[in-house]
Design a protein around this motif. Sequence first.
Motif, mmCIF file in Angstrom:
data_model
loop_
_atom_site.group_PDB
_atom_site.id
_atom_site.type_symbol
_atom_site.label_atom_id
_atom_site.label_comp_id
_atom_site.label_asym_id
_atom_site.label_seq_id
_atom_site.Cartn_x
_atom_site.Cartn_y
_atom_site.Cartn_z
ATOM 1 N N LEU A 360 5.479 -4.335 1.233
ATOM 2 C CA LEU A 360 4.166 -4.040 1.797
ATOM 3 C C LEU A 360 3.524 -2.929 0.983
ATOM 4 O O LEU A 360 4.076 -1.828 0.873
ATOM 5 C CB LEU A 360 4.291 -3.608 3.257
ATOM 6 N N LEU A 361 2.355 -3.223 0.390
ATOM 7 C CA LEU A 361 1.565 -2.221 -0.319
ATOM 8 C C LEU A 361 0.315 -1.985 0.519
ATOM 9 O O LEU A 361 -0.541 -2.868 0.642
ATOM 10 C CB LEU A 361 1.188 -2.710 -1.720
ATOM 11 N N GLU A 362 0.201 -0.789 1.084
ATOM 12 C CA GLU A 362 -0.822 -0.539 2.093
ATOM 13 C C GLU A 362 -1.529 0.783 1.820
ATOM 14 O O GLU A 362 -0.896 1.825 1.666
ATOM 15 C CB GLU A 362 -0.152 -0.499 3.472
ATOM 16 N N ASN A 363 -2.869 0.734 1.723
ATOM 17 C CA ASN A 363 -3.688 1.942 1.636
ATOM 18 C C ASN A 363 -3.327 2.828 0.445
ATOM 19 O O ASN A 363 -3.224 4.051 0.567
ATOM 20 C CB ASN A 363 -3.594 2.751 2.930
ATOM 21 N N ASN A 364 -3.147 2.216 -0.710
ATOM 22 C CA ASN A 364 -2.942 2.974 -1.942
ATOM 23 C C ASN A 364 -4.226 2.987 -2.769
ATOM 24 O O ASN A 364 -5.056 2.074 -2.664
ATOM 25 C CB ASN A 364 -1.821 2.349 -2.769
#
Length: 480
Positions: A360-364
Amino acid sequence: MRKYFYWCGVLANLAFLGVFLIWARSIYWLGLPLPLYSQKVAADLRVNYPSVAFVAPLFDFFGSFEQKNYYFRELNPTKWHGAGAHPDFTPAQQGELVVVSDTDSLKKALSSAKPGQQIMLEPGVYAFERTFEMRQAGTAEAPIRLTGRRMHQVQLLLKGEGLLLLAPHWQFENISFIGNCDTHDSCQHALHISGRASDVLIRNNSFRDFNSAIKVNGLKGNYPDRGLLVNNTIYNTSPRKTKGPATPVDIVAANNWVVRANFIFDIQKSAGDEVSYAGFIKGNASGGVFERNLVMCEANLKGGRHNALGLSFGGGGTGAAYNRDGVTGTETTGGVMRNNIILHCPNDVGIYLNKAKDSLLENNIVYNTVGVDVRYSQSSAKLVNNVISGRVNNREGGQHQLDSNLIVARGFFTGRDELKDFFAAPDLMDFSWTQAYPEQPAAQRNADGNISDFCGAIVQKPYLGAFAGEEFCHKSAKNP
């Protein structure tokens, strides 16, 4: 005859133009700006194909079109206020206090440490000439703590593998770890955490001039799980001249490590394959988290053309003997990257997933990099609410899903980062929005009030990028 040569010239030019357009189109679909692609080809020709290197100047010509983005101030880590170590942090005093002020006393205290002891270092320089092993164990209720009284005034000069920890429940706070070696291969690690050394806390330290400052790995079937690396500053003062790994945060086969609110910069490697990472978790690990970190591949060290990558699940892969429980095929499972800012890695990707399952790649925010690579069939990723310059690229069977991200391609002919038009001064770490907040709605998530954004604010509503709202962190969160 003259007309013949005229038409020959026209056809030759058309052929050249056609070849150039086909070549440019193929580069475009790779997602690379023309200058960066040309620079990579020129370097490859000179190193690996010297017999045809005479064509390299043509690629140098296209490479000269590059419009550079970079951090154009001198970065002084002792005066930095923001992500990473805080100069005014004071470790709590608790348990049995053991105060030391010289190297011999420190070694004795480390060798005889007991659960609940706090070994407090007075300001000064403590020099170790070789790897120092620590085998005493703390407990969950009474960890062993090694703390410096004042940040940047307690310096540990280390060689080899630095401090090799082989037992659980230790904490390290407020210390400057410095690689003190004539050759870079002689300064591998500051802290090597191995085998049974689980439940380690590493908080508010600085690490300078190591190949892999924080090294974590299994040993004889035991794994140092549940580590917390928080509010540290990690950097190098020159590119690492080593053929081995050069990754400041190097976590292999350990589960449930959290890497939070660290500042990692100047990570280049100038020997061997010249590939480095700011940090990775790999080796059949699960539950790893990178959150609220600031990664700047190039800060004081600029323009070396080395391939410095940001954060990764999987890194460059793991040898079979080093995978957790001997299981191969997948490097990580269930890894999370959230609320990180990754910038100034202009020659490669900011996020790299290698055999990384269910990531999960979130809010980068990923700025001035090539973007994100999802590689190999074992890799699957969901990207939510990220702001990314470049592209998100599947490679060799990797798969990803996009949900409410802002992805802006870099200029093809110049490599200009078009994302800079959205923020006040992104090259200098001011990501305040200058345009109207993007119209696409942020994806819904279970915001339960337990998640902090990059700036440390508790958030309960969906947002785009690494921080909630239009203004970036308060002034003290940016470089003064």
